[in-house]
Design a protein around this motif. Structure first.
Motif, short mmCIF file in Angstrom:
data_model
loop_
_atom_site.label_atom_id
_atom_site.label_comp_id
_atom_site.label_asym_id
_atom_site.label_seq_id
_atom_site.Cartn_x
_atom_site.Cartn_y
_atom_site.Cartn_z
N GLU A 170 78.63 -6.70 23.51
CA GLU A 170 80.01 -6.72 23.05
C GLU A 170 80.81 -7.14 24.09
O GLU A 170 81.11 -6.15 24.98
N PRO A 171 81.53 -8.02 24.36
CA PRO A 171 82.25 -8.53 25.51
C PRO A 171 83.35 -7.47 25.85
O PRO A 171 84.36 -7.03 24.94
N TRP A 172 83.56 -7.24 26.95
CA TRP A 172 84.79 -6.44 27.49
C TRP A 172 85.96 -7.32 27.47
O TRP A 172 86.26 -7.92 28.50
N VAL A 173 86.53 -7.39 26.53
CA VAL A 173 87.93 -8.21 26.63
C VAL A 173 88.70 -7.99 27.92
O VAL A 173 89.36 -8.96 28.21
N ILE A 174 88.76 -6.85 28.18
CA ILE A 174 89.77 -6.50 29.47
C ILE A 174 89.55 -7.35 30.58
O ILE A 174 90.21 -7.75 31.58
N LEU A 177 91.54 -10.47 30.86
CA LEU A 177 92.64 -10.15 30.82
C LEU A 177 93.16 -9.66 32.23
O LEU A 177 92.39 -9.44 33.14
N PHE B 88 102.60 -12.57 19.78
CA PHE B 88 102.62 -11.31 20.18
C PHE B 88 103.05 -11.47 21.59
O PHE B 88 103.53 -10.61 22.56
N LEU B 119 91.30 -10.94 19.96
CA LEU B 119 92.22 -10.06 18.86
C LEU B 119 93.25 -11.14 18.09
O LEU B 119 92.75 -11.98 17.45
N LYS B 146 97.21 -7.82 3.38
CA LYS B 146 96.80 -6.66 4.27
C LYS B 146 96.22 -5.59 3.17
O LYS B 146 97.05 -5.20 2.27
N ILE B 168 100.51 -8.50 14.11
CA ILE B 168 101.34 -9.47 14.47
C ILE B 168 101.31 -10.88 14.75
O ILE B 168 102.12 -11.66 14.48
N ALA C 132 92.47 3.96 28.37
CA ALA C 132 93.15 2.69 28.36
C ALA C 132 92.39 1.57 28.75
O ALA C 132 92.46 0.33 28.05
N PHE C 133 91.21 1.64 29.46
CA PHE C 133 90.20 0.70 29.75
C PHE C 133 89.57 0.24 28.53
O PHE C 133 89.42 -0.97 27.95
N THR C 136 91.73 -1.73 25.95
CA THR C 136 91.88 -3.10 26.28
C THR C 136 90.66 -3.95 26.16
O THR C 136 90.57 -5.25 25.90
N ALA C 137 89.61 -3.04 26.55
CA ALA C 137 88.08 -4.04 26.62
C ALA C 137 87.71 -4.18 25.18
O ALA C 137 87.22 -5.01 24.99
N PHE C 138 87.80 -3.08 24.35
CA PHE C 138 87.30 -3.24 22.99
C PHE C 138 88.45 -2.93 21.76
O PHE C 138 88.46 -1.88 21.31
N PRO C 139 89.24 -3.66 21.89
CA PRO C 139 90.49 -3.64 20.98
C PRO C 139 90.29 -3.45 19.44
O PRO C 139 90.97 -2.53 18.81
N VAL C 140 89.15 -4.02 18.87
CA VAL C 140 88.90 -3.70 17.73
C VAL C 140 88.45 -2.68 17.57
O VAL C 140 88.67 -1.54 16.50
N THR C 143 90.70 0.38 17.42
CA THR C 143 91.44 0.59 16.44
C THR C 143 90.80 0.50 15.11
O THR C 143 91.69 0.12 13.91
N PHE C 167 102.30 -0.69 10.06
CA PHE C 167 101.90 -1.95 9.52
C PHE C 167 101.95 -2.12 8.03
O PHE C 167 102.08 -3.04 7.62
N GLN C 168 102.18 -1.05 7.28
CA GLN C 168 102.11 -0.72 5.84
C GLN C 168 103.72 -0.47 5.12
O GLN C 168 103.62 -0.16 4.04
N GLY C 291 104.76 -2.98 19.92
CA GLY C 291 103.79 -3.44 19.15
C GLY C 291 102.78 -2.57 18.70
O GLY C 291 101.80 -3.02 17.77
N PHE C 292 102.35 -1.47 19.35
CA PHE C 292 101.35 -0.67 19.01
C PHE C 292 101.93 0.47 18.15
O PHE C 292 103.02 0.93 18.16
#
Lengths: 203, 197, 325
Positions: A170-174, A177, B88, B119, B146, B168, C132-133, C136-140, C143, C167-168, C291-292
Motif C-alpha cells: 500500500e503506497p505511503w502517499v506521504i 508529498l 483542494f 486521494l 454521496k 472537496i 499525522a504520518f 498523510t501516508a494512508f489518507p483513505v 478515514t 460532508f452531509q 477541509g478536514f
C-alpha cells in the motif's frame, strides 16, 4: 593545502563536498522535484547543463569582470543557460517540463551554481572549473537519484514508472508529498554524517 | 580606462551576448512549443467530443475557452469547453464536451491538477472518477452522489460520483462544470458562440 | 578530621518530590484503561490487535534506538514508550490494517521522539506525530470507519459524527448523532475517542494523582465551547451545538491525555493557559472552516511548536529582577 589532483577535483563533489548532503545547497529543487525518479534525473541533467556551461564561461572571462559587478555578471550568464534549458525542455520534453513546472526557471537561484562560480570558477582555470562542475553535478544527480528512488518506491511502489513492489504494498502517499521529502532528506543527511564520522575515526 | 566605464562595458556586453543567444533559442523553439500546446488541446478536444474532425476556438476569456467541434461533413457535433476552478490545493483545469444545445455532457478530462496524490488526484483516474462523468444529462443542474456509487449504472443521469475521502476535489470539479455551463447558456443567448442553427 | 555534617555543599534541587517519571507514566497508563476497555467492548478483536501491534512496536523501536545511541535499556521500563503506543492506537480507526499501525508506531518513536534525543527532548507529542504520518501516508485507510458492534447495522463503512457534520450537512438534515450516544461511545470513530464517559473516568484518576495540569483541559474545552457557541447562537440550523463539539471526535482524549503531555506543554501557568486556549480556537476553526472534519491532532501539534516561545515569553520575573518598562 597542496593542489588537488584532477581526480580529486572530480570526486570531492561526490562525497566530501557533496552539494546536497555536505554543503546543504540547492535544497529547493532537491525537496520539490524528487517525487519521481524521472523528474529527479531531468532536474539533475538540466542543472548539470547550466552548471558546466556557466563554469566554463565564468572561468574564461573571470579576468575581464571587475570585482564590483561579478555577481551581476554571473547571474546573467547563469540565467541565459537556464532559459535555454527551460525552452529546450518545453520544446522537446513537454511532459517533463510540465511536471517540473517553475523549478526549471528557479535553477537561476540554485545556490550550487552561483556558489561554484563564486568559490571556484572565478579563481581557477577553465579545465579545473570544468572538472569541478562535472563533479558537483555528478554529486547533485547522485543525491537526487537516491532521494527520488526512495520516495518513488515507497510513495508509489514504482521505479521510473515500472511497478517494483507487488500489489500487497500500500503506497505511503506521504513520501511523494512535501513532508516525505523533508523526512527522507533529513534521514539521509544524518546517515552521511554518521558515515563521515566513522571514516574520520578510522583515520 | 576608469573602473566605472569598465563595469558598464562588461555588463552591457554580457547582457547583449546573452540576449542575442536567448533570442536565437527563442525563435528556434517557439514553433515547437506552440505546437505542443496546440496538440495537447486538440487531443483533449478529440477525447471529450468523439468524432471531432475539425475544431475552432469560438470564445475565450479568463478561465473559460469554448471550442466548436465539427465532424467530416462540417456539421456541428458539440462544444469542447476548457474551464478552470479552485480545487483542494490549487487550480484544477479541465475540459468537457457537450452536445450543441448543452443538454448533454459527453465526457470529461482533467488537464492540470495538484490534488493530494492517492486521494483528490484520483479525479484524473478513469475507473475511479471520469467514467462516472460519461454521457450525463445536463438539462437539469447536476448533483453529487454521496456516498459514492460503485458503478456508473447506479447513478441517475443527473448525478455524478464522489471520490471516497476526496469530497472537496469531486465537488470543485462539479462546481467548475456547473458554473461554466451557466456561463455558456448566457453566452449562447447573447449569440456569442457563432451562428449555429 | 573535619566533621562532615556541618556543611553540605550541593546544587539545587534540594527537595525532591516523591513523584518520578515512571510513577507518573504508570498513572497515565492506568487512567487510560477505562477507555481501552470501552474500545475493546465496542470493536472487539480489531481493537485488541491494534493495541498489541502499537505497544509492542513502540517498545521494540525504543529499544533499538537506545541500543543505537548506546544508552542503557533501563529507560525502556519508564512506561513512556508504552503510553506512546497506547495513545497512538487509541487515535486510529478500528479498521486500519495492523501493518499500517506498526509503521505509525515506528514513526512515532523514531521521528517523534528519538531523533530529538529521547524522552524530555521531543518538541511534538510522539503519538500524534505517528498519527499525522499515517494520516498523510494512508489518507483513505485513516478515514474509513466501521460502526461499533453495538450498532446493529450491517454496512462496511460508516461515517463519524464529525464527518456527517462536515460532508452531509447533518445539522440541517437532522441526522446529527444524539449527545447520549456521543457520551457513551455508541458511534463510529477512532478506538479510544468514542466513549467520552470512559475517558472522563480515567481523567478523574489523573486529577486525583495530580498528574496533569487542570488548566489545559479546562482551557481547551472552554475556548472551544465559546468559539463554536458563538456560531451556534448565530445560526443553530447550520452549526452544531458547543456540547456536540466537545463530545465528538478526539477532543476529550486530546484535551485530557495528549495536550497535557508534560514534555510538550508549557511550564508556566500563563503559558499553559495561552496554549490551551490556542488549541481550543484552532480545533474550532479547523472543524468549522477547514477541509478536514476533525482538527484536534493538528491543533495540538501546532501549539506544541509554540511551546518554547510561550515558555520564554511567560518566564516569571526572578526575585529582585527589575520590571521591564
Amino acid at each position: 593545502m597542496p593542489p588537488r589532483s584532477i581526480g580529486e577535483e572530480f570526486t570531492k563533489g561526490l562525497w566530501h563536498e557533496n552539494p546536497i548532503f555536505r554543503q546543504l545547497l540547492g535544497m529547493c529543487p532537491t525537496l520539490a522535484v524528487t517525487n519521481a525518479v524521472i523528474n529527479g534525473i531531468a532536474m539533475g541533467l538540466a542543472t548539470t547543463f547550466v552548471l558546466i556551461f556557466s563554469s566554463i564561461v565564468v572561468s574564461s572571462i573571470k579576468k575581464l569582470i571587475p570585482n564590483q559587478v561579478r555577481i551581476a555578471s554571473y547571474i546573467v550568464v547563469i540565467a541565459t543557460f537556464v532559459t535555454m534549458a527551460d525552452r529546450f525542455l518545453a520544446a522537446f520534453f513537454p511532459l517533463i517540463s510540465k511536471d517540473l513546472g517553475p523549478y526549471v526557471p528557479l535553477i537561476v537561484v540554485n545556490c550550487i551554481i552561483l556558489g561554484r562560480q563564486e568559490a571556484f570558477s572565478s579563481k581557477n582555470s577553465v579545465g579545473r572549473s570544468f572538472i569541478d562542475a562535472l563533479g558537483m553535478s555528478a554529486g547533485f544527480i547522485l543525491a537526487l537519484l537516491i532521494l527520488s528512488s526512495i520516495r518513488e518506491i515507497l510513495g508509489a511502489g514504482t521505479f521510473l514508472g515500472h511497478q517494483v513492489l507487488g500489489s500487497w504494498f500500500e503506497p505511503w502517499v506521504i513520501m511523494i508529498l512535501p513532508p516525505g521529502a523533508f523526512i527522507t532528506l533529513g534521514i539521509l543527511i544524518a546517515l552521511t554524517f554518521v558515515i563521515e564520522h566513522k571514516i574520520k575515526q578510522r583515520r | 580606462m576608469s573602473l566605472s566605464s569598465r563595469m558598464v562595458i562588461v555588463l552591457t556586453s554580457v547582457g547583449l551576448i546573452s540576449g542575442a543567444l536567448l533570442s536565437t533559442v527563442g525563435i528556434l523553439t517557439k514553433e515547437r512549443i506552440a505546437l505542443n500546446k496546440q496538440l495537447e488541446i486538440e487531443n483533449a478536444i478529440i477525447t471529450v467530443v468523439q468524432g471531432t474532425h475539425t475544431s475552432e476556438k469560438l470564445y475565450e476569456e479568463k478561465d473559460l475557452v469554448v471550442y466548436g467541434s465539427k465532424d467530416e461533413n462540417n456539421q456541428l457535433i458539440g462544444f469542447a469547453v476548457y474551464a478552470s476552478g479552485t480545487g483542494f490545493q490549487d487550480k484544477i483545469i479541465l475540459m468537457y464536451g457537450t452536445n450543441p444545445s448543452f443538454t448533454k455532457i459527453y465526457r470529461l478530462t482533467i488537464l492540470e491538477q495538484k490534488e493530494t496524490p492517492g486521494l483528490g488526484a484520483k479525479i484524473t483516474d478513469k475507473d475511479a472518477f471520469l467514467q462516472f462523468w460519461e454521457n450525463k444529462d445536463s438539462s437539469k443542474p447536476l448533483t453529487l452522489r454521496k456516498p459514492a456509487a460503485r458503478s456508473p449504472e447506479e447513478l441517475s443521469p443527473f448525478e455524478v460520483n464522489t471520490i471516497t475521502g476526496a469530497t472537496i476535489s469531486s465537488e470543485s470539479v462539479l462546481n467548475t462544470v456547473r458554473l461554466s455551463l451557466e456561463k455558456l447558456m448566457s453566452l449562447k443567448k447573447e449569440g456569442k458562440l457563432g451562428n449555429e442553427e | 578530621m573535619m566533621p562532615n555534617n556541618l556543611f553540605i555543599l550541593q546544587s539545587s534541587p534540594h527537595f525532591k518530590d516523591k513523584d518520578s517519571v515512571p510513577k507518573i507514566m504508570y498513572a497515565v497508563i492506568i487512567s487510560l484503561m477505562p477507555a481501552v476497555l470501552a474500545s475493546l467492548y465496542f470493536f472487539r478483536f480489531k481493537a485488541l490487535f491494534l493495541y498489541l501491534a502499537c505497544v509492542i512496536t513502540a517498545l521494540i523501536t525504543e529499544a533499538l534506538f537506545l541500543l543505537l545511541r548506546k544508552k542503557s535499556l533501563d529507560s525502556l521500563s519508564d512506561g513512556s514508550a508504552i503510553i506512546t503506543g497506547l495513545l497512538l492506537a487509541m487515535t486510529l480507526p478500528p479498521s486500519l490494517p495492523v501493518e499500517h499501525a506498526v509503521i505509525g508506531a515506528v514513526m512515532a518513536i523514531a521521528i517523534g521522539k528519538q531523533v530529538f534525543g529521547g524522552l524530555g527532548q521531543n518538541i511534538f507529542n510522539p503519538a500524534l506525530v505517528g498519527r499525522a504520518f499515517l494520516q498523510t501516508a494512508f489518507p483513505v485507510a485513516m478515514t474509513t470507519w466501521i460502526p461499533p458492534i453495538t450498532q446493529k447495522i450491517n454496512t462496511a463503512t460508516f461515517a463519524t459524527p464529525l464527518g456527517n457534520l462536515k460532508f452531509q450537512d447533518a445539522v440541517a438534515q437532522g441526522t446529527l448523532s444524539p449527545l447520549k450516544d456521543l457520551f457513551f461511545g455508541n458511534i463510529g470513530g477512532c478506538l479510544g475517542e468514542t466513549s467520552a464517559l470512559a475517558l472522563l473516568v480515567g481523567a478523574c484518576y489523573l486529577f486525583y494523582k495530580r498528574a496533569i495540569d487542570w488548566r489545559i483541559p479546562v482551557g481547551i474545552i472552554c475556548s472551544l465551547m465559546v468559539f463554536t457557541g458563538m456560531f451556534w447562537l448565530i445560526n443553530p440550523n447550520k452549526y452544531a451545538s458547543p456540547l456536540f463539539h466537545v463530545l465528538a471526535g478526539g477532543l476529550i482524549i486530546g484535551a485530557f491525555f495528549m495536550a497535557t503531555d508534560m514534555v510538550t506543554s508549557p511550564v508556566t501557568p500563563l503559558g499553559t493557559t495561552i496554549y490551551a486556549l490556542g488549541i481550543g480556537v484552532l480545533v474550532g476553526t479547523i472543524r468549522l472552516f477547514g477541509g478536514f472534519p476533525e482538527g484536534v491532532m493538528y491543533s495540538i501539534l501546532l501549539m506544541n511548536t509554540a511551546v518554547p516561545l510561550l515558555n520564554q515569553f511567560t518566564r516569571p520575573r526572578i526575585l529582585g529582577e527589575r520590571r521591564k518598562k
